[in-house]
Scaffold this motif. Structure first.
Motif, PDB file in Angstrom:
ATOM      1  N   MET A  83       0.853  -1.201   0.000  1.00  0.00           N
ATOM      2  CA  MET A  83       0.000   0.000   0.000  1.00  0.00           C
ATOM      3  C   MET A  83       0.886   1.247   0.000  1.00  0.00           C
ATOM      4  O   MET A  83       1.923   1.286   0.646  1.00  0.00           O
ATOM      5  CB  MET A  83      -0.920  -0.007   1.216  1.00  0.00           C
ATOM      6  CG  MET A  83      -1.892   1.158   1.256  1.00  0.00           C
ATOM      7  SD  MET A  83      -3.090   0.996   2.606  1.00  0.00           S
ATOM      8  CE  MET A  83      -4.058  -0.372   1.983  1.00  0.00           C
ATOM      9  N   THR A  84       0.504   2.267  -0.705  1.00  0.00           N
ATOM     10  CA  THR A  84       1.262   3.509  -0.793  1.00  0.00           C
ATOM     11  C   THR A  84       0.358   4.679  -0.453  1.00  0.00           C
ATOM     12  O   THR A  84      -0.849   4.542  -0.263  1.00  0.00           O
ATOM     13  CB  THR A  84       1.808   3.710  -2.211  1.00  0.00           C
ATOM     14  OG1 THR A  84       0.702   3.948  -3.092  1.00  0.00           O
ATOM     15  CG2 THR A  84       2.589   2.507  -2.687  1.00  0.00           C
TER      16      THR A  84
ATOM     17  N   PRO B 148      -3.130  10.141   3.720  1.00  0.00           N
ATOM     18  CA  PRO B 148      -2.112  10.148   4.768  1.00  0.00           C
ATOM     19  C   PRO B 148      -2.747  10.363   6.145  1.00  0.00           C
ATOM     20  O   PRO B 148      -3.762  11.049   6.287  1.00  0.00           O
ATOM     21  CB  PRO B 148      -1.216  11.335   4.393  1.00  0.00           C
ATOM     22  CG  PRO B 148      -1.484  11.585   2.947  1.00  0.00           C
ATOM     23  CD  PRO B 148      -2.902  11.191   2.709  1.00  0.00           C
ATOM     24  N   VAL B 149      -2.144   9.751   7.153  1.00  0.00           N
ATOM     25  CA  VAL B 149      -2.593   9.912   8.534  1.00  0.00           C
ATOM     26  C   VAL B 149      -1.562  10.750   9.270  1.00  0.00           C
ATOM     27  O   VAL B 149      -0.360  10.475   9.204  1.00  0.00           O
ATOM     28  CB  VAL B 149      -2.757   8.545   9.232  1.00  0.00           C
ATOM     29  CG1 VAL B 149      -3.120   8.731  10.707  1.00  0.00           C
ATOM     30  CG2 VAL B 149      -3.821   7.716   8.524  1.00  0.00           C
ATOM     31  N   ALA B 150      -2.017  11.791   9.958  1.00  0.00           N
ATOM     32  CA  ALA B 150      -1.113  12.663  10.697  1.00  0.00           C
ATOM     33  C   ALA B 150      -1.854  13.256  11.879  1.00  0.00           C
ATOM     34  O   ALA B 150      -3.082  13.356  11.886  1.00  0.00           O
ATOM     35  CB  ALA B 150      -0.568  13.769   9.795  1.00  0.00           C
TER      36      ALA B 150
ATOM     37  N   ASN C 110       4.800   4.426  14.528  1.00  0.00           N
ATOM     38  CA  ASN C 110       3.635   5.138  14.009  1.00  0.00           C
ATOM     39  C   ASN C 110       3.695   6.610  14.398  1.00  0.00           C
ATOM     40  O   ASN C 110       4.645   7.053  15.055  1.00  0.00           O
ATOM     41  CB  ASN C 110       2.335   4.492  14.500  1.00  0.00           C
ATOM     42  CG  ASN C 110       2.223   4.502  16.012  1.00  0.00           C
ATOM     43  OD1 ASN C 110       2.307   5.542  16.666  1.00  0.00           O
ATOM     44  ND2 ASN C 110       2.040   3.334  16.594  1.00  0.00           N
ATOM     45  N   GLU C 111       2.678   7.334  14.029  1.00  0.00           N
ATOM     46  CA  GLU C 111       2.676   8.790  14.208  1.00  0.00           C
ATOM     47  C   GLU C 111       2.599   9.222  15.670  1.00  0.00           C
ATOM     48  O   GLU C 111       2.903  10.375  16.002  1.00  0.00           O
ATOM     49  CB  GLU C 111       1.525   9.422  13.416  1.00  0.00           C
ATOM     50  CG  GLU C 111       0.132   9.177  13.971  1.00  0.00           C
ATOM     51  CD  GLU C 111      -0.443   7.818  13.644  1.00  0.00           C
ATOM     52  OE1 GLU C 111      -1.634   7.601  13.957  1.00  0.00           O
ATOM     53  OE2 GLU C 111       0.275   6.973  13.063  1.00  0.00           O
ATOM     54  N   GLN C 112       2.224   8.307  16.573  1.00  0.00           N
ATOM     55  CA  GLN C 112       2.165   8.657  17.994  1.00  0.00           C
ATOM     56  C   GLN C 112       3.549   8.682  18.640  1.00  0.00           C
ATOM     57  O   GLN C 112       3.744   9.313  19.681  1.00  0.00           O
ATOM     58  CB  GLN C 112       1.291   7.636  18.740  1.00  0.00           C
ATOM     59  CG  GLN C 112      -0.143   7.539  18.245  1.00  0.00           C
ATOM     60  CD  GLN C 112      -0.996   8.710  18.676  1.00  0.00           C
ATOM     61  OE1 GLN C 112      -0.633   9.453  19.581  1.00  0.00           O
ATOM     62  NE2 GLN C 112      -2.134   8.888  18.027  1.00  0.00           N
TER      63      GLN C 112
ATOM     64  N   VAL D 154       3.612  12.491  11.160  1.00  0.00           N
ATOM     65  CA  VAL D 154       3.036  11.822   9.999  1.00  0.00           C
ATOM     66  C   VAL D 154       3.268  10.316  10.094  1.00  0.00           C
ATOM     67  O   VAL D 154       4.361   9.866  10.455  1.00  0.00           O
ATOM     68  CB  VAL D 154       3.664  12.359   8.689  1.00  0.00           C
ATOM     69  CG1 VAL D 154       2.989  11.721   7.473  1.00  0.00           C
ATOM     70  CG2 VAL D 154       3.543  13.882   8.631  1.00  0.00           C
ATOM     71  N   ARG D 155       2.249   9.549   9.764  1.00  0.00           N
ATOM     72  CA  ARG D 155       2.375   8.091   9.701  1.00  0.00           C
ATOM     73  C   ARG D 155       2.931   7.676   8.344  1.00  0.00           C
ATOM     74  O   ARG D 155       2.464   8.138   7.296  1.00  0.00           O
ATOM     75  CB  ARG D 155       1.016   7.420   9.905  1.00  0.00           C
ATOM     76  CG  ARG D 155       1.071   5.892   9.798  1.00  0.00           C
ATOM     77  CD  ARG D 155      -0.312   5.272   9.776  1.00  0.00           C
ATOM     78  NE  ARG D 155      -1.016   5.480  11.049  1.00  0.00           N
ATOM     79  CZ  ARG D 155      -2.260   5.065  11.268  1.00  0.00           C
ATOM     80  NH1 ARG D 155      -2.950   4.461  10.292  1.00  0.00           N
ATOM     81  NH2 ARG D 155      -2.824   5.277  12.440  1.00  0.00           N
TER      82      ARG D 155
END
Length: 216
Positions: free
Chosen positions: A1-2, A8-10, A34-36, A54-55
């Protein structure tokens, strides 16, 4: 997956009008995280910044990665390029809303931070790299290292000389790359291994105050 397959998750430290015109610092996590992961560092860094974490786009065990790795930390340079272009697509609109963009990357996130600066030097104020490396672009045309030679990148690089994760060839390439392309602040922290410590984060805060905020 790209990035092309999903939004995007942020997460961001403030998402109202108070962030407009502030300097933006973007956290780029390491492989399998991950982003956390890095967002908590913002509590120890200058309050003048807005912080965005950013994830990475690819699933990697319980977390995510910016590009595939093997146990020897080899990678496809084409996959690096795809992630760099996708990350810039996310950040470019934000560059119009903030006074500057600084990148802070841990481990593989440092590879992403330095790569994005090599792609969009004029848009990046500074880079902080923690326990990571810069990628060897081989024949990749995406990076404009000539621009960095003319306009060196302010960069902080913190690490343990005995980091057990980043392989020696990656360190040797990075050591060869930084002198001609960066204004480097380099610090080492014995016995932290592949991690960060409070002394290092204080040094990062000092760097950000001196280089980005310029003690204002």
């Amino acid at each position: 997956m790209t990035y092309q397959d999903q939004a995007p998750v942020a997460i961001i430290s403030r998402n109202d009008e108070s962030r407009l015109g502030t300097p933006l610092l973007v956290f780029l996590h390491g492989y399998g995280s991950n982003e956390q992961d890095l967002m908590g560092l913002s509590q120890q860094l200058p309050e003048e910044f807005t912080y965005l974490s950013v994830r990475a786009p690819l699933q990697a065990g319980p977390g995510y990665s910016w590009f595939p790795l093997t146990q020897e930390i080899n990678y496809s340079i084409e996959s690096v390029a795809r992630s760099v272009e996708a990350l810039w697509a996310l950040l470019e609109p934000l560059s119009q809303q903030h006074s500057s963009i600084t990148l802070l990357g841990f481990s593989q996130g440092m590879a992403m931070a330095t790569s994005l600066a090599r792609y969009q030097r004029d848009a990046i104020e500074a880079v902080v790299g923690l326990s990571g490396f810069a990628v060897d672009p081989k024949h990749l045309d995406l990076f404009d290292d000539a621009k960095l030679a003319d306009k060196p990148l302010p960069m902080f690089w913190g690490r343990d000389l005995a980091d057990p994760v980043i392989t020696r060839d990656k360190i040797e390439y990075t050591l060869g790359w930084v002198p001609g392309h960066t204004e480097l602040t380099s610090e080492t922290y014995p016995q932290i291994g592949h991690s960060v410590c409070m002394e290092e984060i204080q040094d990062v805060a000092d760097f950000l105050n001196r280089v980005v905020l310029k003690d204002k």
